[in-house]
Scaffold this motif. Structure first.
Motif, short mmCIF file in Angstrom:
data_model
loop_
_atom_site.label_atom_id
_atom_site.label_comp_id
_atom_site.label_asym_id
_atom_site.label_seq_id
_atom_site.Cartn_x
_atom_site.Cartn_y
_atom_site.Cartn_z
N SER A 1 0.48 -1.26 -0.16
CA SER A 1 -0.31 -0.29 0.63
C SER A 1 0.79 1.24 -0.07
N ASP B 1 -4.76 0.25 4.91
CA ASP B 1 -4.67 0.75 3.27
C ASP B 1 -4.51 1.44 2.78
N GLU C 1 -3.95 -4.30 -6.19
CA GLU C 1 -3.34 -4.69 -4.74
C GLU C 1 -3.66 -6.21 -4.34
MG LIG Z 1 -1.56 -3.63 2.16
#
Ligand SMILES: [Mg+2]
Ligand SMILES: Nc1nc2c(ncn2[C@@H]2O[C@H](COP(=O)(O)OP(=O)(O)O)[C@@H](O)[C@H]2O)c(=O)[nH]1
Length: 331
Positions: free
Chosen positions: A61, A97, A146
């Motif tokens: 992240s 995140d 991600e």
């Molecule tokens: Mg992450």
């Protein structure tokens, strides 16, 4: 209910709430989602999609945040999709995140979407692709996805990208098991993040030697040098570079941006990009067709009949092929 097509037009005009609603409709699946997906499909195919995968805590992240900043500086718009199949709720990791991405979270040129499974792991890869396509359709130029590189679904999701970045960090991925799970094979670029931490050199060394096993090796056989090809044909012409980054300070980020750019050019010039896109859409077509056909079987034949066949299979009164033949005849 809001007209989904009008919602799309508003999202395209930059209305972020409309975009959020649009993505939720797509994620919900079903008839409205199909209609929407069909409507936006002609607008897709322009974004460059980057997959970022690796173990939890490796700094994905933070890296996405740093990359987003770099792309914003170049004037590009960025869509971010954070997928966390391990989290059944939109809490914990996903909230983390967001914090890691707070640099770019207030920027109108950046849109962040978190996705959790909500108990439908099978459909996650499909839902993610729909969300990526929607971000593409409304005009985001770079899309980063991600995922935690843990299982097949995550690998599938990452593989839907143009460039796949596999992230490792010292102390996390050193254990060969964590690296082995098919994750190295899908890497276009390898990143050892947390290069400021002790053990980064060791992680780099392990990755290098693991990677070299997959490269053409020169061996001596009866005194003659011979080249052994281990690489799959699609990999020919591209050796995944291994980069070191410190995502928290931005060290190594320009080099990573540069490596992604080199890979993009490689994909374009070699024709591999086109081949990949073709392969991917063919796979998606097959997957969707399978899903729909099975849904039709279940609907037309009925659960009771299916349960009956399973019972017969268990008792070995019937074999799998015969069972399938019977099902198809009943359609
Ligand atoms: Mg992450
Ligand atoms: N020392 C150091 N810490 C980092 C680096 N990159 C990320 N972190 C920290 O590592 C933790 C996990 O990062 P995160 O981006 O959430 O990892 P993810 O789970 O892979 O998405 C956070 O506390 C980050 O601030 C780095 O390059 N060096």
């Amino acid at each position: 209910m809001q007209d989904p097509i009008a919602l799309f037009e508003r999202a395209r005009a930059g209305d972020r709430r409309a975009l959020a609603r649009l993505l939720s409709l797509l994620e919900d699946d079903g008839e409205v989602a199909s209609r929407l997906s069909a409507h936006l499909f002609p607008y897709t195919g322009n974004a460059y999609v980057i997959g970022i995968t690796g173990p939890p805590g490796s700094g994905k992240s933070t890296l996405v945040n740093a990359l987003a900043r770099a792309y914003r500086e170049r004037g590009e718009t960025v869509g971010i999709v954070a997928v966390d199949p391990s989290s059944p709720f939109t809490g914990g990791a996903l909230l983390g995140d967001r914090i890691r991405m707070q640099d770019v979270a207030g920027d109108p040129g950046v849109f962040i979407r978190s996705m959790a499974t909500r108990g439908r792991l099978g459909g996650l890869a499909h839902a993610t692709r729909e969300v990526v396509r929607a971000l593409d359709a409304v005009g985001f130029q770079r899309i980063m996805v991600e995922t935690v590189g843990a299982g097949q679904v995550e690998v599938d999701i990452a593989q839907a990208a143009d460039t796949v970045i596999v992230v490792q960090a010292p102390g996390l991925g050193d254990d060969i098991q964590a690296i082995k799970a098919g994750i190295l094979e899908i890497a276009d670029i390898l990143v050892v993040n947390k290069a400021d931490r002790e053990g980064a050199a060791a992680t780099l060394h392990i990755l290098r030697s693991m990677l070299s096993l997959g490269q053409p090796a020169v061996v001596r056989h009866h005194g003659r040098a011979m080249t052994i090809q281990h690489v799959e044909p699609s990999r020919a012409g591209w050796s995944p570079p291994i980069l070191q980054t410190v995502a928290t300070t931005g060290k190594g980020i320009p080099e990573l941006v540069e490596a992604i750019e080199r890979h993009r050019i490689y994909l374009e010039e070699s024709g591999e990009g086109e081949a990949r896109r073709r392969r991917r859409i063919a796979e998606e077509l097959a997957a969707l067709a399978r899903e729909r056909l099975w849904a039709r079987v279940v609907h037309q034949v009925g659960r009771a009949r299916l349960d009956g066949l399973v019972e017969q299979l268990i008792r070995r009164e019937i074999d799998l092929h015969t069972a399938v033949e019977r099902l198809l005849k009943e359609l």
